[in-house]
Design an enzyme around this catalytic site. Sequence first.
Site, PDB file in Angstrom:
ATOM      1  N   CYS A   1      48.130  95.843 108.187  1.00 54.88           N
ATOM      2  CA  CYS A   1      48.883  95.518 106.972  1.00 54.88           C
ATOM      3  C   CYS A   1      49.928  94.446 107.266  1.00 54.88           C
ATOM      4  O   CYS A   1      51.133  94.718 107.329  1.00 54.88           O
ATOM      5  CB  CYS A   1      49.540  96.756 106.390  1.00 54.88           C
ATOM      6  SG  CYS A   1      50.202  96.478 104.722  1.00 54.88           S
TER       7      CYS A   1
ATOM      8  N   CYS B   1      46.020  92.125 100.487  1.00 56.58           N
ATOM      9  CA  CYS B   1      47.373  92.513 100.883  1.00 56.58           C
ATOM     10  C   CYS B   1      48.221  92.686  99.628  1.00 56.58           C
ATOM     11  O   CYS B   1      48.620  91.686  99.019  1.00 56.58           O
ATOM     12  CB  CYS B   1      48.004  91.453 101.788  1.00 56.58           C
ATOM     13  SG  CYS B   1      47.187  91.236 103.371  1.00 56.58           S
TER      14      CYS B   1
END
Length: 404
Positions: A167, A347
């Site tokens: 992430c 994202c």
Amino acid sequence: MPPAALTPPHHHVVIVGGGTAGITVAARLRRAGVRDITLLEPSETHWYQPLWTLVGGGQAPLRASLRTEADVMPPGVRWLRERAAAVDPAARTVTTGSGRVLSYGRLVLAPGLRLDWDGVPGLATALGHDGVTSNYRPDLAPHTWELIRRMRRGTAVFTMPSGPVKCGGAPQKIAYLAADHWRKRGVLDAIRIILVLPEPAMFKVPVFSQALEETARRYGIEVRLRSEMTALDGAKRTAVITDHATGTDETVSYDLLHAVPPQRAPEWLADGPLADPGSPYGYVRADRETLQHPDFPQIFALGDVASLPTSKTGAAIRKQAPVVVANLLSGLRGRPATARYDGYTSCPLVTARHKMLLAEFDYDLRPTPSIPLIDTTRERTDMWFLKRYGLPQLYFKGMLKGRA
């Protein structure tokens, strides 16, 4: 004469890892009719990690990200509560931490990655004390919120290490959530915010990089590009920030520091024959399209442990898992691997309470939006609600069931 060596038990498919990637692949294989599946996972707890940023920002409870491993294990999958310790690709065996040896027809590697807290001198001992926290540990994500909530003045530092991390937007998102909270509390002008990023731009895709630059300007955040934290003194509350462009070091005093640790493959893979020789982090070599190991096509790698030129996210796994399953099934049926992964990843970039950009792109860094008629390059409230409520439902009721 010594007794003959025992033949290890054989399984059509062995999956290493019971996180997002391993459970999703197992569920899809079961739905496709594969019966002999063994999954290695030592943990009794399963986390939906994308929520931890919102936990650290005071926007979600930690319990919302938690399930037991038993709850998410697909019916019919044999779960071994053990950790993998070695793979012998020539013999087609996996050895567990207890010394158990398993033989496989196909192997899926999805053990995730290793958080290297010792990779920054001083970080491991400072973590959780004297203003140092990290949303990359579930027990510390609530502590992040406590530090943000109590802060009224001083210096807050948010760091990201060099190298691939899970992430990649998370190191930035918590800085924006903190700044938005301080703005609403009327104390933002009394807080110096430093965001330390190792890349030459705030995001690899230009349209999203520009949006994040504007977000940082709005909050008055000092962005240090091509830089990273290289040392930490918790007792003195100081961090060394190294500018890789100039080679200079700066020692910064902080009141709050949110650190993201360097990340690497598990040691047993990084030191083994399956590691990508071009990766200093030990991730498993995999064909970027078929997700098979180039030298051992019976082995597949996906998720955080795979050495692929894309961001390590759950959204990437959602696209990788069907490719792994299709190509694995083709191999079991004696057919060539034809399914292809294009590098898609996503994202969700939270920029404020109830505001989010959704960055979707492929290997070529081309935006690949999946929601029609919505401009996800702009901050949107509906995208925040998607992250907070929609995506967790998609995860637990869709991905982990093999349906999405």
